[in-house]
Design a protein around this motif. Structure first.
Motif, PDB file in Angstrom:
ATOM      1  N   GLU A 203      22.765   8.865 -10.694  1.00 37.91           N
ATOM      2  CA  GLU A 203      23.526   8.893 -11.938  1.00 37.91           C
ATOM      3  C   GLU A 203      24.974   9.300 -11.670  1.00 37.91           C
ATOM      4  O   GLU A 203      25.921   8.744 -12.254  1.00 37.91           O
ATOM      5  N   ALA A 204      25.154  10.275 -10.796  1.00 43.33           N
ATOM      6  CA  ALA A 204      26.518  10.705 -10.465  1.00 43.33           C
ATOM      7  C   ALA A 204      27.292   9.581  -9.798  1.00 43.33           C
ATOM      8  O   ALA A 204      28.479   9.379 -10.079  1.00 43.33           O
ATOM      9  N   ALA A 205      26.618   8.824  -8.924  1.00 43.75           N
ATOM     10  CA  ALA A 205      27.286   7.714  -8.236  1.00 43.75           C
ATOM     11  C   ALA A 205      27.756   6.666  -9.227  1.00 43.75           C
ATOM     12  O   ALA A 205      28.856   6.119  -9.099  1.00 43.75           O
ATOM     13  N   ARG A 206      26.951   6.367 -10.233  1.00 41.14           N
ATOM     14  CA  ARG A 206      27.338   5.368 -11.233  1.00 41.14           C
ATOM     15  C   ARG A 206      28.553   5.839 -12.019  1.00 41.14           C
ATOM     16  O   ARG A 206      29.468   5.060 -12.301  1.00 41.14           O
ATOM     17  N   ALA A 207      28.571   7.133 -12.383  1.00 44.93           N
ATOM     18  CA  ALA A 207      29.710   7.659 -13.138  1.00 44.93           C
ATOM     19  C   ALA A 207      30.983   7.627 -12.302  1.00 44.93           C
ATOM     20  O   ALA A 207      32.043   7.213 -12.777  1.00 44.93           O
ATOM     21  N   VAL A 208      30.880   8.067 -11.050  1.00 46.10           N
ATOM     22  CA  VAL A 208      32.061   8.106 -10.184  1.00 46.10           C
ATOM     23  C   VAL A 208      32.559   6.700  -9.897  1.00 46.10           C
ATOM     24  O   VAL A 208      33.762   6.420  -9.969  1.00 46.10           O
ATOM     25  N   LEU A 209      31.627   5.789  -9.577  1.00 38.70           N
ATOM     26  CA  LEU A 209      32.048   4.424  -9.239  1.00 38.70           C
ATOM     27  C   LEU A 209      32.661   3.714 -10.437  1.00 38.70           C
ATOM     28  O   LEU A 209      33.667   3.002 -10.301  1.00 38.70           O
ATOM     29  N   ALA A 210      32.065   3.889 -11.624  1.00 37.50           N
ATOM     30  CA  ALA A 210      32.627   3.249 -12.818  1.00 37.50           C
ATOM     31  C   ALA A 210      34.066   3.699 -13.046  1.00 37.50           C
ATOM     32  O   ALA A 210      34.946   2.889 -13.363  1.00 37.50           O
ATOM     33  N   SER A 211      34.314   4.986 -12.861  1.00 44.53           N
ATOM     34  CA  SER A 211      35.678   5.499 -13.032  1.00 44.53           C
ATOM     35  C   SER A 211      36.602   4.989 -11.932  1.00 44.53           C
ATOM     36  O   SER A 211      37.761   4.646 -12.188  1.00 44.53           O
TER      37      SER A 211
ATOM     38  N   VAL B 224      28.460  -3.964  -6.735  1.00 47.37           N
ATOM     39  CA  VAL B 224      28.407  -2.644  -7.346  1.00 47.37           C
ATOM     40  C   VAL B 224      27.207  -1.859  -6.828  1.00 47.37           C
ATOM     41  O   VAL B 224      27.311  -0.667  -6.525  1.00 47.37           O
ATOM     42  N   VAL B 225      26.061  -2.518  -6.713  1.00 45.16           N
ATOM     43  CA  VAL B 225      24.856  -1.835  -6.231  1.00 45.16           C
ATOM     44  C   VAL B 225      25.078  -1.263  -4.838  1.00 45.16           C
ATOM     45  O   VAL B 225      24.730  -0.109  -4.558  1.00 45.16           O
ATOM     46  N   GLU B 226      25.667  -2.046  -3.953  1.00 44.94           N
ATOM     47  CA  GLU B 226      25.895  -1.570  -2.589  1.00 44.94           C
ATOM     48  C   GLU B 226      26.921  -0.438  -2.555  1.00 44.94           C
ATOM     49  O   GLU B 226      26.768   0.526  -1.805  1.00 44.94           O
ATOM     50  N   ALA B 227      27.966  -0.548  -3.365  1.00 47.31           N
ATOM     51  CA  ALA B 227      28.967   0.518  -3.419  1.00 47.31           C
ATOM     52  C   ALA B 227      28.363   1.802  -3.985  1.00 47.31           C
ATOM     53  O   ALA B 227      28.677   2.909  -3.532  1.00 47.31           O
ATOM     54  N   GLU B 228      27.480   1.663  -4.967  1.00 47.35           N
ATOM     55  CA  GLU B 228      26.797   2.831  -5.530  1.00 47.35           C
ATOM     56  C   GLU B 228      25.931   3.506  -4.483  1.00 47.35           C
ATOM     57  O   GLU B 228      25.858   4.741  -4.415  1.00 47.35           O
ATOM     58  N   ARG B 229      25.261   2.717  -3.668  1.00 50.08           N
ATOM     59  CA  ARG B 229      24.394   3.292  -2.636  1.00 50.08           C
ATOM     60  C   ARG B 229      25.189   4.127  -1.645  1.00 50.08           C
ATOM     61  O   ARG B 229      24.732   5.194  -1.214  1.00 50.08           O
TER      62      ARG B 229
ATOM     63  N   PHE C  37      33.671  -7.879   0.830  1.00 54.32           N
ATOM     64  CA  PHE C  37      32.848  -6.681   0.767  1.00 54.32           C
ATOM     65  C   PHE C  37      32.554  -6.132   2.157  1.00 54.32           C
ATOM     66  O   PHE C  37      32.421  -4.918   2.341  1.00 54.32           O
ATOM     67  N   GLU C  38      32.477  -7.008   3.153  1.00 52.07           N
ATOM     68  CA  GLU C  38      32.315  -6.543   4.528  1.00 52.07           C
ATOM     69  C   GLU C  38      33.492  -5.652   4.913  1.00 52.07           C
ATOM     70  O   GLU C  38      33.318  -4.598   5.536  1.00 52.07           O
ATOM     71  N   GLU C  39      34.696  -6.093   4.555  1.00 52.47           N
ATOM     72  CA  GLU C  39      35.888  -5.304   4.855  1.00 52.47           C
ATOM     73  C   GLU C  39      35.884  -4.012   4.048  1.00 52.47           C
ATOM     74  O   GLU C  39      36.216  -2.938   4.566  1.00 52.47           O
ATOM     75  N   PHE C  40      35.519  -4.094   2.791  1.00 58.82           N
ATOM     76  CA  PHE C  40      35.480  -2.927   1.909  1.00 58.82           C
ATOM     77  C   PHE C  40      34.521  -1.865   2.458  1.00 58.82           C
ATOM     78  O   PHE C  40      34.880  -0.691   2.581  1.00 58.82           O
ATOM     79  N   MET C  41      33.309  -2.286   2.813  1.00 66.80           N
ATOM     80  CA  MET C  41      32.322  -1.346   3.320  1.00 66.80           C
ATOM     81  C   MET C  41      32.725  -0.817   4.689  1.00 66.80           C
ATOM     82  O   MET C  41      32.458   0.346   5.027  1.00 66.80           O
ATOM     83  N   GLY C  42      33.375  -1.660   5.485  1.00 68.90           N
ATOM     84  CA  GLY C  42      33.839  -1.206   6.786  1.00 68.90           C
ATOM     85  C   GLY C  42      34.855  -0.088   6.660  1.00 68.90           C
ATOM     86  O   GLY C  42      34.830   0.895   7.413  1.00 68.90           O
ATOM     87  N   ARG C  43      35.752  -0.206   5.691  1.00 66.88           N
ATOM     88  CA  ARG C  43      36.774   0.822   5.491  1.00 66.88           C
ATOM     89  C   ARG C  43      36.150   2.119   4.993  1.00 66.88           C
ATOM     90  O   ARG C  43      36.477   3.206   5.474  1.00 66.88           O
ATOM     91  N   GLU C  44      35.251   2.013   4.010  1.00 63.42           N
ATOM     92  CA  GLU C  44      34.630   3.217   3.479  1.00 63.42           C
ATOM     93  C   GLU C  44      33.711   3.856   4.519  1.00 63.42           C
ATOM     94  O   GLU C  44      33.618   5.079   4.608  1.00 63.42           O
ATOM     95  N   GLY C  45      33.022   3.022   5.298  1.00 62.02           N
ATOM     96  CA  GLY C  45      32.124   3.562   6.308  1.00 62.02           C
ATOM     97  C   GLY C  45      32.828   4.174   7.494  1.00 62.02           C
ATOM     98  O   GLY C  45      32.225   4.929   8.256  1.00 62.02           O
ATOM     99  N   SER C  46      34.120   3.856   7.650  1.00 62.86           N
ATOM    100  CA  SER C  46      34.868   4.360   8.803  1.00 62.86           C
ATOM    101  C   SER C  46      35.440   5.755   8.578  1.00 62.86           C
ATOM    102  O   SER C  46      35.997   6.347   9.493  1.00 62.86           O
TER     103      SER C  46
END
Length: 289
Positions: free
Chosen positions: A156-164, A130-135, A77-86
């Protein structure tokens, strides 16, 4: 497809390289074995043999196997968040949210088994991730809300987008595993990842779910055309119902019982399929009863 775990293992750049601690060796061994597992379970014995330690050493550092897998997910998840945050942010929120979606898919199809461990159902490790990705998504979607373009609250939009996003990524991983690269080069593997990210399944689902939470769906296709709200800037209750319906069906929250959930979804479906009523026209009791 073998996961690229070099970055995840956290190897130091340049000499001198200190010898990894027993804890780090165990974690690296687990990452490698998960990457090579093809979805099969990884045993404690395999991990300790790969790391060159005894079982008591693993238990000392991680408590048990579940604790170790939790550490593997945390490292991933550190790598995942690093990529999205970059991702370099632009003046177009929609453009940036589409970029976050694509980076999410790219991470998943590049680190298949680790992604399944992080986001797959039934692992017991998914909620915190999931909570951190939603944030992260909610932060970007809030920019649309400020611009008057979001038809539902950002959470609510974040939950819909992330679930998809998760569902599409897991489907692409499943399809990818059925047709592995035969004696491919690194270049062919990279080309395959790009093709999966740009696949119709990913791009069409991404655009559809974004349209469902927007007041003006056209900005999905013209993300740099501006972010002025359509009409009077007020959210459509129909769009809100569609988005919330998709969110609930994807996340199955524990706050509602099965009966309550079924009734709630029925109401949302009715709202999302009933023609809009003029502001000064009362609702038909037969439609709302």
């Amino acid at each position: 497809m073998r996961d690229d775990v070099t970055d995840l293992a956290g190897e130091a750049q340049g000499p001198p390289t200190p010898a990894p601690s027993p804890r780090e060796r165990i974690l690296r061994a687990a990452l490698d074995l998960v990457a090579d597992s093809g979805g099969s379970p990884v045993s404690t014995r395999q991990i300790t043999e790969r790391a060159g330690v005894t079982a008591p050493t693993l238990y000392h550092h991680f408590g048990d196997k579940d604790g170790l897998m939790g550490a593997v997910v945390a490292r991933g998840f550190e790598e995942f968040m690093g990529r999205e945050g970059s991702i370099e942010r632009s003046e177009s929120p929609i453009h940036d949210i589409k970029g976050l979606w694509d980076v999410h898919v790219e991470f998943g199809v590049t680190h298949e088994q680790l992604y399944v461990l992080m986001f797959g159902a039934g692992t017991g490790l998914r909620p915190a991730v999931v909570v951190e990705a939603e944030r992260l998504l909610e932060k970007e979607l809030s920019r649309l809300a400020v611009a008057g373009q979001l038809a539902v609250p950002p959470g609510e939009a974040a939950r819909a987008v992330l679930a998809s996003n998760i569902g599409v990524t897991l489907m692409l991983i499943a399809e990818s595993s059925e047709t592995p690269v035969a004696a491919g080069t690194r270049q062919s593997a990279e080309a395959r990842v790009k093709a999966l990210v740009a696949s119709p399944l990913s791009t069409q689902t991404r655009n559809a779910v974004l349209r469902s939470v927007l007041i003006d769906p056209s900005i999905v296709d013209t993300p740099h055309a501006g972010a002025s709200a359509g009409g009077d800037g007020q959210p459509s209750y129909v769009a809100a119902a569609i988005a919330l319906n998709a969110t609930l069906q994807s996340s199955h929250p524990d706050q509602l019982s099965g009966t309550e959930m079924k009734l709630f979804l029925e109401w949302l479906h009715r709202l999302s399929t009933t023609p809009a009523v003029a502001p000064d026209q009362p609702l038909d009791p037969e439609q709302t009863g």
